[in-house]
Design a protein around this motif. Structure first.
Motif, mmCIF file in Angstrom:
data_model
loop_
_atom_site.group_PDB
_atom_site.id
_atom_site.type_symbol
_atom_site.label_atom_id
_atom_site.label_comp_id
_atom_site.label_asym_id
_atom_site.label_seq_id
_atom_site.Cartn_x
_atom_site.Cartn_y
_atom_site.Cartn_z
ATOM 1 N N SER A 110 23.272 106.002 60.003
ATOM 2 C CA SER A 110 23.283 104.928 61.368
ATOM 3 C C SER A 110 24.493 106.050 61.698
ATOM 4 C CB SER A 110 23.190 104.406 61.214
ATOM 5 O OG SER A 110 24.713 103.706 61.322
ATOM 6 N N GLY A 111 25.718 106.935 61.583
ATOM 7 C CA GLY A 111 26.848 106.938 61.449
ATOM 8 C C GLY A 111 27.973 106.156 61.849
ATOM 9 N N ALA A 112 27.956 105.703 60.996
ATOM 10 C CA ALA A 112 29.124 104.159 60.855
ATOM 11 C C ALA A 112 29.827 104.920 59.699
ATOM 12 C CB ALA A 112 28.171 102.462 60.555
ATOM 13 N N VAL A 113 30.670 103.850 59.410
ATOM 14 C CA VAL A 113 32.013 104.093 58.651
ATOM 15 C C VAL A 113 31.415 102.470 57.490
ATOM 16 C CG1 VAL A 113 34.632 103.845 57.931
ATOM 17 C CG2 VAL A 113 33.662 105.246 60.518
ATOM 18 N N VAL A 114 31.551 103.009 56.487
ATOM 19 C CA VAL A 114 31.545 102.307 55.579
ATOM 20 C C VAL A 114 32.679 102.587 54.041
ATOM 21 C CG1 VAL A 114 30.071 101.912 53.224
ATOM 22 C CG2 VAL A 114 29.632 102.634 55.778
ATOM 23 N N LEU A 115 33.362 101.158 54.546
ATOM 24 C CA LEU A 115 34.691 100.972 53.030
ATOM 25 C C LEU A 115 33.941 100.305 51.948
ATOM 26 C CD1 LEU A 115 36.889 101.002 51.921
ATOM 27 C CD2 LEU A 115 37.487 99.231 53.699
ATOM 28 N N VAL A 116 33.964 101.156 51.033
ATOM 29 C CA VAL A 116 33.739 100.993 49.616
ATOM 30 C C VAL A 116 35.078 100.693 48.690
ATOM 31 C CG1 VAL A 116 33.261 102.870 48.523
ATOM 32 C CG2 VAL A 116 32.112 100.919 47.611
ATOM 33 N N TYR A 117 34.719 99.666 47.715
ATOM 34 C CA TYR A 117 35.591 98.726 46.656
ATOM 35 C C TYR A 117 35.202 99.401 45.711
ATOM 36 C CZ TYR A 117 38.689 96.707 50.621
ATOM 37 O OH TYR A 117 39.039 96.889 51.601
ATOM 38 N N PRO A 118 34.422 100.729 44.548
ATOM 39 C CA PRO A 118 33.830 100.417 43.706
ATOM 40 C C PRO A 118 34.066 100.099 42.501
ATOM 41 C CG PRO A 118 34.556 102.706 44.449
ATOM 42 C CD PRO A 118 35.726 101.676 45.329
#
Length: 268
Positions: free
Chosen positions: A118-126
């Motif tokens: 969708s063009g969003a920014v996603v923050l992940v903590y693997p």
């Protein structure tokens, strides 16, 4: 609504009208308590989907999203969604509706892919809670516990990976052990718990998960690093393990650099 919700409506909970009101109340407290410093946000591409990959710190009351989120919105405004992939456990709290409006969604590949497309920014903590409870003696070590799903999502959606390194939150209390061996012996994997951490802090002293000690006012620094274009760097059929090793190496180098800049624990 189901805790396993993975359709688009979970992403639709993000509320750009609610976020500035919430941050107006929370951000000054967070910034003053932790003397927050967030660097390098100009490294994040100004448009399009971006996968932010960060180490995770601070145990049960991790301040990581509360440190990074306000700085992100101050830089990019409230029209650009920032979704945070969160452990299912946080959605059992009374704050679940508010977390959804702030952009927290269940950490699963479907949510991540939909948000990025969708063009969003996603923050992940693997590394998840395994990383957030790493022992104090290993506090400056990047350890995702072998989790590489974030690489597959970046490849699948064709978005760049922007590593974000955080230091300081692992000084909010003393982390003695993850307790992963104990958790295994007790069979806690049956309730999706792989660790049984032992920590020491205030006001409860030594605890195992709960009650959660209140975080010390340690200085927290976040550093966004240069984007990694996976396909451009590793080819059309990149090896997931190779990409993961590169990302962690880049982050480890940056974390060592930040650690050398700290003069004293907690004080920064």
């Amino acid at each position: 609504m189901s805790d396993n919700l993975i359709d688009g409506s979970e992403l639709d909970r993000w509320d750009p009208a609610f976020i500035p009101r919430a941050l107006k109340l929370a951000a000054p407290l967070i910034n003053r308590w932790f003397r927050v410093e967030v660097r390098g946000l100009q490294a994040i591409p100004p448009a399009g989907g971006v996968l932010l990959v960060s180490n995770h710190s601070g145990g049960a009351l991790t301040p990581d999203p509360l440190v990074f989120g306000p700085a992100f919105y101050k830089t990019f405004g409230y029209d650009r969604p920032l979704y945070i992939l969160a452990h299912y456990g946080v959605f059992f709290t009374p704050l679940r509706d508010y977390l959804g409006r702030l952009g927290a969604v269940h950490a699963n590949p479907e949510n991540a892919a939909r948000a990025l497309r969708s063009g969003a920014v996603v923050l992940v903590y693997p590394g998840g809670d395994y990383d957030a409870y790493r022992p104090t003696l290993s506090q400056n070590v990047i350890d995702f516990n072998g989790r590489t799903g974030y690489v597959r999502i970046a490849i699948e959606t064709g978005v760049p990976i922007v590593p974000v390194v955080s230091i300081g939150a692992q000084e909010t209390q003393l982390f003695l052990s993850r307790g992963d061996r104990l958790a295994k012996r007790l069979g806690l994997h049956r309730i999706r718990l792989d660790i049984l951490p032992i920590t020491i802090g205030l006001p409860f002293g030594m605890t195992m998960f709960f009650p959660a000690n209140f975080p010390l006012p340690t200085k927290i620094v976040n550093q966004a690093l240069d984007p990694i274009d996976v396909i451009a760097r590793f080819g059309k059929n990149p090896d997931v393990a190779e990409v993961d090793a590169h990302v962690r190496s880049v982050m480890q180098h940056a974390l060592h650099r930040l650690a050398r800049q700290r003069r004293f624990p907690v004080l920064g």
